[in-house]
Design a protein around this motif. Structure first.
Motif, PDB file in Angstrom:
ATOM      1  N   SER A  16     -15.450  -1.551 -29.911  1.00 21.91           N
ATOM      2  CA  SER A  16     -14.342  -1.164 -29.091  1.00 21.91           C
ATOM      3  C   SER A  16     -14.477  -1.670 -27.498  1.00 21.91           C
ATOM      4  CB  SER A  16     -14.227   0.453 -28.870  1.00 21.91           C
ATOM      5  OG  SER A  16     -15.051   0.909 -28.151  1.00 21.91           O
ATOM      6  N   PRO A  17     -13.405  -1.851 -26.566  1.00 21.31           N
ATOM      7  CA  PRO A  17     -13.787  -2.131 -25.484  1.00 21.31           C
ATOM      8  C   PRO A  17     -14.306  -1.305 -24.651  1.00 21.31           C
ATOM      9  CG  PRO A  17     -11.342  -2.590 -26.203  1.00 21.31           C
ATOM     10  CD  PRO A  17     -12.192  -1.719 -27.139  1.00 21.31           C
ATOM     11  N   GLY A  18     -15.351  -1.606 -23.786  1.00 22.00           N
ATOM     12  CA  GLY A  18     -16.061  -0.732 -23.028  1.00 22.00           C
ATOM     13  C   GLY A  18     -17.493  -0.613 -23.537  1.00 22.00           C
ATOM     14  N   LEU A  19     -17.853  -0.950 -24.489  1.00 20.35           N
ATOM     15  CA  LEU A  19     -19.331  -0.975 -25.176  1.00 20.35           C
ATOM     16  C   LEU A  19     -20.198  -1.585 -24.109  1.00 20.35           C
ATOM     17  CD1 LEU A  19     -18.741  -0.811 -28.723  1.00 20.35           C
ATOM     18  CD2 LEU A  19     -19.566   0.956 -27.576  1.00 20.35           C
ATOM     19  N   ASN A  20     -19.953  -2.657 -23.659  1.00 16.60           N
ATOM     20  CA  ASN A  20     -20.701  -3.770 -22.872  1.00 16.60           C
ATOM     21  C   ASN A  20     -20.801  -3.069 -21.560  1.00 16.60           C
ATOM     22  OD1 ASN A  20     -21.493  -5.731 -24.651  1.00 16.60           O
ATOM     23  ND2 ASN A  20     -19.672  -7.043 -24.217  1.00 16.60           N
ATOM     24  N   ALA A  21     -19.727  -2.476 -21.065  1.00 20.97           N
ATOM     25  CA  ALA A  21     -19.661  -1.828 -19.478  1.00 20.97           C
ATOM     26  C   ALA A  21     -20.735  -0.616 -19.529  1.00 20.97           C
ATOM     27  CB  ALA A  21     -18.364  -1.372 -19.504  1.00 20.97           C
ATOM     28  N   ALA A  22     -20.829   0.061 -20.799  1.00 23.80           N
ATOM     29  CA  ALA A  22     -21.721   1.231 -21.066  1.00 23.80           C
ATOM     30  C   ALA A  22     -23.137   0.662 -21.105  1.00 23.80           C
ATOM     31  CB  ALA A  22     -21.352   2.121 -22.375  1.00 23.80           C
ATOM     32  N   ILE A  23     -23.326  -0.378 -21.968  1.00 25.24           N
ATOM     33  CA  ILE A  23     -24.483  -0.827 -21.861  1.00 25.24           C
ATOM     34  C   ILE A  23     -25.210  -1.210 -20.770  1.00 25.24           C
ATOM     35  CG2 ILE A  23     -25.840  -2.773 -23.238  1.00 25.24           C
ATOM     36  CD1 ILE A  23     -24.266  -2.715 -25.530  1.00 25.24           C
ATOM     37  N   ARG A  24     -24.293  -1.898 -20.028  1.00 29.39           N
ATOM     38  CA  ARG A  24     -24.751  -2.414 -18.711  1.00 29.39           C
ATOM     39  C   ARG A  24     -24.929  -1.222 -17.670  1.00 29.39           C
ATOM     40  NH1 ARG A  24     -21.534  -2.234 -13.988  1.00 29.39           N
ATOM     41  NH2 ARG A  24     -21.880  -4.073 -12.556  1.00 29.39           N
ATOM     42  N   ALA A  25     -24.089  -0.174 -17.599  1.00 33.07           N
ATOM     43  CA  ALA A  25     -24.510   0.973 -16.963  1.00 33.07           C
ATOM     44  C   ALA A  25     -25.810   1.563 -17.150  1.00 33.07           C
ATOM     45  CB  ALA A  25     -23.255   1.786 -16.891  1.00 33.07           C
ATOM     46  N   ALA A  70     -17.118   4.316 -19.076  1.00 28.79           N
ATOM     47  CA  ALA A  70     -18.282   3.928 -19.770  1.00 28.79           C
ATOM     48  C   ALA A  70     -19.490   3.530 -18.394  1.00 28.79           C
ATOM     49  CB  ALA A  70     -18.085   2.361 -20.045  1.00 28.79           C
ATOM     50  N   THR A  71     -19.055   3.361 -17.500  1.00 29.87           N
ATOM     51  CA  THR A  71     -20.307   3.203 -16.023  1.00 29.87           C
ATOM     52  C   THR A  71     -20.451   4.655 -15.895  1.00 29.87           C
ATOM     53  OG1 THR A  71     -19.100   1.222 -15.258  1.00 29.87           O
ATOM     54  CG2 THR A  71     -20.507   2.545 -13.911  1.00 29.87           C
ATOM     55  N   ARG A  72     -19.810   5.701 -15.824  1.00 31.48           N
ATOM     56  CA  ARG A  72     -20.120   7.045 -15.468  1.00 31.48           C
ATOM     57  C   ARG A  72     -20.923   7.722 -16.662  1.00 31.48           C
ATOM     58  NH1 ARG A  72     -15.609  10.982 -13.652  1.00 31.48           N
ATOM     59  NH2 ARG A  72     -17.394  11.983 -13.290  1.00 31.48           N
ATOM     60  N   LEU A  73     -20.340   7.367 -17.811  1.00 31.43           N
ATOM     61  CA  LEU A  73     -21.165   7.964 -18.977  1.00 31.43           C
ATOM     62  C   LEU A  73     -22.857   7.326 -18.921  1.00 31.43           C
ATOM     63  CD1 LEU A  73     -18.484   8.474 -21.674  1.00 31.43           C
ATOM     64  CD2 LEU A  73     -19.360  10.035 -20.101  1.00 31.43           C
ATOM     65  N   GLY A  74     -22.772   6.137 -18.883  1.00 30.96           N
ATOM     66  CA  GLY A  74     -24.009   5.200 -19.044  1.00 30.96           C
ATOM     67  C   GLY A  74     -25.039   5.672 -18.045  1.00 30.96           C
ATOM     68  N   THR A  75     -24.427   5.592 -16.773  1.00 33.03           N
ATOM     69  CA  THR A  75     -25.365   6.294 -15.614  1.00 33.03           C
ATOM     70  C   THR A  75     -25.913   7.565 -16.008  1.00 33.03           C
ATOM     71  OG1 THR A  75     -23.573   6.723 -14.327  1.00 33.03           O
ATOM     72  CG2 THR A  75     -24.444   4.490 -13.995  1.00 33.03           C
TER      73      THR A  75
END
Length: 375
Positions: free
Chosen positions: A14-23, A309-314
Motif C-alpha cells: 500500500s502507499p505509505g509503507l516506505n514512508a513508515a520504514i523511513r521514519a 506513516a511518519t508519526r507512527l514510525g517514529t
C-alpha cells in the motif's frame, strides 16, 4: 552494543509503507543508535533469512515512493498453519540475535504478529490497509491515498456514464468493511452506495435508478464494495450457518463455521457482475462495470499518508527504546497510540449502522439499497 532490530512488510502492499520504514529507520538509527535489518518479501523472506542492512542510503529518497522497498508476500505464520514457516522465523530471529521485530501489515499480519509474540518474540506492528478495516486505529497506512484514487475513478467515469446514458458500477476494495466505498461514494457523488454492512435489495436499487430516469437524469453511478451482498444471499448463508451449528458440536462446529465463513468470502466474488446483470434486467438500461482492484494499492502516497506513516514510525522507534512490545501503534483522535495486539488480532473495524456518513448519504438522496418494503 546497539540493539538489533528487524523489520518486514507482509501481505498486500500500500502507499505509505516506505514512508513508515523511513521514519522508523531514521529515528531508530539517529536517535537511539539501533542497527536495522530489513527482511525481504515478508515472513517468507525472514524464514529464509533474506536480510539486508537498512543503512542511510536505502532510507533516503523513499518518502514519496509507493509500494515497499522490502517487498512482500502473502505467507503468514498463523496459529495452526505453516509450522515450518514459524520454526524458520523463530530460528532467524534467534540466530540474528534480534532484540525486536517490527511488522507492517493488515489483519493477517497483526494476527501473525500476536502469534509470534506468544512464542517469545519482541514484536511491534504498524497498521497497513487501504480498506481501513483494522480495529483500534482511526486510520491505516494507505487508506487516504486509496480514497483519493477511488474518488478520481468515480469522477472519471461520470463523463462516460453521462455520454452513453448508462448505469456504471465501480467496484471498490472492501471485503468485510465499507469505509473506503462509503467515503469514495460520498465524495464522488455516487447515486447508489453498497457496502458489506448494509445488505441491499436489488429491487430497491433498481427503483432508485428508474426514479432518477423518470426525473430526467439519464445516467447513474453505483459505488459498490467487493464484499457487498444482496439481502437474499445473507439470508441463505444465515440459514446454512444455523443448520450446521445445530448439527455440529465442539471443535468440529468451529471448523465448519470457519469453512462457512470462507465459502461466504468466496461467494462475494463475482457479486458485482451479478449485480450488473440483474440491474440491466430490471431496468432495461445498459449497465457496465469497472473493477478498481490493484489500482487502489499503487501510486505515490498522499500527504496525509506520508504524515501518518511518519508519526507512527517514529512513535514505534520510541517504544522499542522503552522496551514496550506486543503492541500495534495506531492513531486515535490524532494521537499515536499503542494498543495490545490482543485487541487487534482477529478483529475487523466495520462501519457502524449509526455512522453519520450513512445519514448524510441518505439525506442527499443516495440509495443504500436497504429498507425495501416486503412484497
Amino acid at each position: 552494543m546497539s540493539s538489533q532490530i528487524g523489520i518486514l512488510t507482509a501481505g498486500n502492499d500500500s502507499p505509505g509503507l516506505n514512508a513508515a520504514i523511513r521514519a522508523f529507520g531514521k529515528t531508530a538509527r539517529s536517535e537511539f543508535g539501533m542497527h536495522l535489518i530489513g527482511f525481504q518479501d515478508g515472513f517468507q523472506g525472514m524464514a529464509e533469512d533474506r536480510a539486508i542492512p537498512l543503512e542511510g542510503d536505502l532510507l533516503s529518497g523513499i518518502l514519496t515512493q509507493g509500494g515497499t522497498l522490502l517487498g512482500t508476500s502473502p505467507d503468514h505464520p498463523l496459529e495452526g498453519s505453516h509450522p515450518e514457516l514459524t520454526a524458520s522465523i523463530l530460528e532467524t530471529y534467534r540466530r540474528r540475535q534480534l532484540d525486536a521485530l517490527i511488522c507492517l501489515g493488515g489483519r493477517e499480519t497483526q494476527a501473525s504478529a500476536l502469534f509470534l509474540a506468544r512464542q517469545g518474540l519482541n514484536i511491534l506492528t504498524l497498521p497497513r490497509g487501504i480498506d481501513n478495516d483494522l480495529p483500534e486505529t482511526d486510520l491505516s497506512i494507505g487508506c487516504d491515498t486509496a480514497l483519493g484514487a477511488a474518488v478520481e475513478a468515480i469522477d472519471r467515469v461520470h463523463s462516460t456514464a453521462s455520454s452513453h446514458h448508462r448505469i456504471l458500477i465501480v467496484e471498490i476494495v472492501g471485503q468485510y468493511s465499507g469505509w473506503l466505498t462509503l467515503g469514495a461514494g460520498l465524495a464522488g457523488g455516487a447515486d447508489v452506495i453498497l457496502i458489506p454492512e448494509v445488505p441491499y435489495h436489488i429491487r430497491k436499487v433498481a427503483d432508485a435508478i428508474l426514479e432518477r430516469r423518470q426525473a430526467g437524469k439519464r445516467f447513474s453511478i453505483i459505488a459498490v464494495a467487493e464484499g457487498a451482498m444482496p439481502y437474499e444471499q445473507i439470508q441463505f448463508f444465515e440459514r446454512s450457518r444455523k443448520a450446521n451449528q445445530s448439527l455440529r458440536q465442539g471443535d468440529d462446529r468451529d471448523r465448519v463455521a470457519a469453512q462457512l465463513h470462507e465459502i461466504e468470502r468466496q461467494a462475494t466474488r463475482g457479486n458485482t457482475l451479478l449485480l450488473a446483470n440483474r440491474l440491466e434486467s430490471f431496468t432495461q438500461l445498459e449497465t457496465r462495470t469497472t473493477i478498481l482492484g490493484y489500482l487502489l494499492r499503487g501510486g505515490t502516497p498522499s500527504a496525509t499518508d506520508r504524515i501518518l506513516a511518519t508519526r507512527l514510525g517514529t512513535a514505534c522507534a520510541a517504544l522499542v527504546h522503552e522496551n514496550c512490545f506486543g503492541l500495534m501503534v495506531g492513531i486515535r483522535q490524532g494521537v499515536a497510540t499503542p494498543v495490545p495486539l490482543e485487541k487487534v488480532a482477529g478483529g475487523c473495524k466495520t462501519v457502524p449502522l449509526d455512522d453519520p456518513r450513512l445519514d448524510s448519504a441518505r439525506r442527499v438522496g443516495t440509495c443504500l439499497g436497504d429498507s425495501y418494503p416486503s412484497a
